[in-house]
Design an enzyme around this catalytic site. Structure first.
Site, PDB file in Angstrom:
ATOM      1  N   GLU A 106       2.560 -10.617   7.835  1.00 27.48           N
ATOM      2  CA  GLU A 106       3.078  -9.604   8.766  1.00 27.48           C
ATOM      3  C   GLU A 106       4.553  -9.324   8.464  1.00 27.48           C
ATOM      4  OE1 GLU A 106       2.374 -11.015  12.728  1.00 27.48           O
ATOM      5  OE2 GLU A 106       0.204 -10.676  12.595  1.00 27.48           O
ATOM      6  N   ARG A 143      -0.696  12.530  -1.084  1.00 26.88           N
ATOM      7  CA  ARG A 143      -1.770  13.286  -1.740  1.00 26.88           C
ATOM      8  C   ARG A 143      -3.008  13.431  -0.866  1.00 26.88           C
ATOM      9  NH1 ARG A 143      -1.794  10.458  -7.524  1.00 26.88           N
ATOM     10  NH2 ARG A 143      -1.107   8.719  -6.228  1.00 26.88           N
ATOM     11  N   GLN A 144      -3.100  12.606   0.183  1.00 32.47           N
ATOM     12  CA  GLN A 144      -4.230  12.748   1.117  1.00 32.47           C
ATOM     13  C   GLN A 144      -3.777  13.667   2.250  1.00 32.47           C
ATOM     14  OE1 GLN A 144      -6.155   8.966   2.073  1.00 32.47           O
ATOM     15  NE2 GLN A 144      -5.097   8.053   0.327  1.00 32.47           N
ATOM     16  N   HIS A 184       4.792  15.769  -2.141  1.00 27.93           N
ATOM     17  CA  HIS A 184       3.698  16.259  -2.992  1.00 27.93           C
ATOM     18  C   HIS A 184       3.388  17.730  -2.694  1.00 27.93           C
ATOM     19  CE1 HIS A 184       0.113  16.491  -5.291  1.00 27.93           C
ATOM     20  NE2 HIS A 184      -0.623  16.675  -4.227  1.00 27.93           N
ATOM     21  N   ASP A 237      -0.554  21.778 -13.630  1.00 29.04           N
ATOM     22  CA  ASP A 237      -1.663  22.254 -12.796  1.00 29.04           C
ATOM     23  C   ASP A 237      -1.176  23.417 -11.941  1.00 29.04           C
ATOM     24  OD1 ASP A 237      -0.347  21.154 -10.532  1.00 29.04           O
ATOM     25  OD2 ASP A 237      -1.338  19.238 -10.848  1.00 29.04           O
ATOM     26  N   LYS A 294      -6.056  22.597 -14.427  1.00 27.38           N
ATOM     27  CA  LYS A 294      -6.524  21.211 -14.293  1.00 27.38           C
ATOM     28  C   LYS A 294      -7.522  21.090 -13.152  1.00 27.38           C
ATOM     29  CE  LYS A 294      -4.472  17.614 -11.929  1.00 27.38           C
ATOM     30  NZ  LYS A 294      -3.383  16.700 -11.592  1.00 27.38           N
ATOM     31  N   ASP A 348       6.131  17.441 -13.317  1.00 26.45           N
ATOM     32  CA  ASP A 348       5.188  17.157 -12.241  1.00 26.45           C
ATOM     33  C   ASP A 348       5.958  16.479 -11.117  1.00 26.45           C
ATOM     34  OD1 ASP A 348       2.775  17.120 -10.930  1.00 26.45           O
ATOM     35  OD2 ASP A 348       1.678  16.161 -12.569  1.00 26.45           O
TER      36      ASP A 348
HETATM   37  C1  R5P Z   1      -1.455  16.139  -8.510  1.00 31.96           C
HETATM   38  O1  R5P Z   1      -1.684  17.098  -7.811  1.00 31.96           O
HETATM   39  C2  R5P Z   1      -0.090  15.570  -8.673  1.00 31.96           C
HETATM   40  O2  R5P Z   1       0.887  16.560  -8.672  1.00 31.96           O
HETATM   41  C3  R5P Z   1       0.002  14.756  -9.947  1.00 31.96           C
HETATM   42  O3  R5P Z   1      -0.259  15.596 -11.047  1.00 31.96           O
HETATM   43  C4  R5P Z   1      -0.999  13.649  -9.967  1.00 31.96           C
HETATM   44  O4  R5P Z   1      -1.119  13.059  -8.708  1.00 31.96           O
HETATM   45  C5  R5P Z   1      -0.612  12.623 -10.985  1.00 31.96           C
HETATM   46  O5  R5P Z   1      -1.605  11.632 -10.991  1.00 31.96           O
HETATM   47  P1  R5P Z   1      -2.034  10.949 -12.357  1.00 31.96           P
HETATM   48  O6  R5P Z   1      -0.775  10.543 -13.038  1.00 31.96           O
HETATM   49  O7  R5P Z   1      -2.862   9.765 -11.907  1.00 31.96           O
HETATM   50  O8  R5P Z   1      -2.834  11.943 -13.128  1.00 31.96           O
END
Ligand code: R5P
Length: 326
Positions: free
Chosen positions: A41, A98-99, A132, A173, A196, A223
């Site tokens: 904890e 990301r979620q 993100h 992407d 992507k 990114d």
């Molecule tokens: C995705 O939408 C994010 O912007 C990153 O491109 C992604 O999360 C990177 O994850 P990984 O390095 O595991 O491909």
């Protein structure tokens, strides 16, 4: 409520970044004991008076994500119960980001849950860096200052001395197009986008490239984060196969988990430029990886928020050069 003296504390997630922020602000590091009970904890004790103060607590919610998040929550709770006037959560990397939507049935929106937890613990403001997705700001009902490490990344890339005519900025992407467009504005060159599709948490499919030209150019791929490095290495491979002379990649957050280091080592990439929102582990120290500090950006924002000055103005008027700001 009038806001008193500025006090700054940190959890255990990234002490080197915290110390750099305190150096820039010329402030002592706040005294707080942060530890774990034998059963795991999280516990903290503030070792100085914070009553009526404007308190900043620095903690990226990076690996181990659940521990660093919980640690941040107990620190905020302790500061609130110690009667601080204002509690500013400085979260250079916001885990669970990301979620951020239900893209299939019966799954959580964990980014919203993490936002609720921070607010519920007692944060009165959040300072985040390269979330993100920008929409995560709306998950909070308290003010959120959204900063970016881009000036530091761009300054370094500019220092490499390539002619804008030979540069192509590549978005790995569709979600990163806006970010890439801003880098084109800062660096010059042309823009390309990779199509992507994500197959799972660790597998992606990348096929087509839009824009360019690529042939003979120096490609810079940006990114928000590099996690398993599948996305960025796949994109680098495509760009190299299309005839790029050199490929550099840059990201604000180096999560670098699972096969990331091996993938980056083997990929046709000259250099991987990261900011220091997440501390590098010893195994991450490979010659290809260059970590630049974003401490001046966070420190300047903290200073301005404390003085009720504009934060967006700092990106227009300050030059963040080689980890220093002028
Ligand atoms: C995705 O939408 C994010 O912007 C990153 O491109 C992604 O999360 C990177 O994850 P990984 O390095 O595991 O491909």
């Amino acid at each position: 409520m009038s806001v008193g003296q500025l006090k700054i504390f940190s959890g255990t997630a990234n002490r080197p970044l915290f110390e750099k922020i305190c150096d820039y602000l010329d402030l002592p590091t706040g005294k707080m004991t942060v530890e774990k009970f034998p059963d795991g904890e999280s516990f903290c004790r503030i070792e100085e008076d914070v009553r009526g103060k404007d308190v900043y607590v620095v903690q990226p919610t990076c690996r181990p994500v659940n521990d660093t998040l919980m640690e941040l929550l107990v620190m905020i709770d302790a500061i609130r119960r110690a009667s601080a006037a204002r509690i500013n959560a400085v979260v250079p990397y916001f885990g669970y980001a990301r979620q951020d939507r239900k893209d299939e049935g019966r799954v959580p929106i964990s980014a919203k849950l993490a936002a609720n937890l921070l607010e519920c613990a007692g944060a009165s403001r959040v300072i985040a860096l390269d979330l993100h997705s920008a929409q995560i700001q709306g998950f909070f009902d308290i003010p959120l200052d959204h900063l970016s490490a881009s000036p530091v990344l761009d300054e370094y890339i500019n220092s490499l001395g390539y002619d804008p005519e030979e540069v192509v900025v590549v978005s790995p992407d569709a979600g990163s197009i806006k970010r890439a467009t801003k880098h084109v504005a800062a660096l010059g060159g042309s823009l390309a986008i990779i199509d992507k599709r994500r197959k799972s948490g660790s597998e992606v499919e990348q096929a087509h490239l839009i824009g360019g030209p690529i042939e003979g150019r120096v490609a810079f791929l940006f990114d928000d984060m590099i996690s398993t490095a599948g996305s960025i290495c796949g994109a680098a491979k495509i760009v190299k196969e299309m005839g790029a002379r050199k490929v550099y990649v840059a990201a604000s957050h180096g999560i670098l988990c699972g096969p990331a280091i091996q993938r980056l080592q083997e990929a046709p990439i000259e250099e991987v430029v990261l900011s220091d929102t997440i501390p590098l582990l010893p195994e991450h120290n490979i010659p290809k990886i260059k970590a630049l500090t974003c401490a001046p950006i966070l420190a300047e924002a903290i200073k301005r928020i404390h003085k009720n000055e504009s934060v967006s103005e700092m990106f227009k008027t300050l030059n963040f050069t080689s980890g220093q700001y002028q």
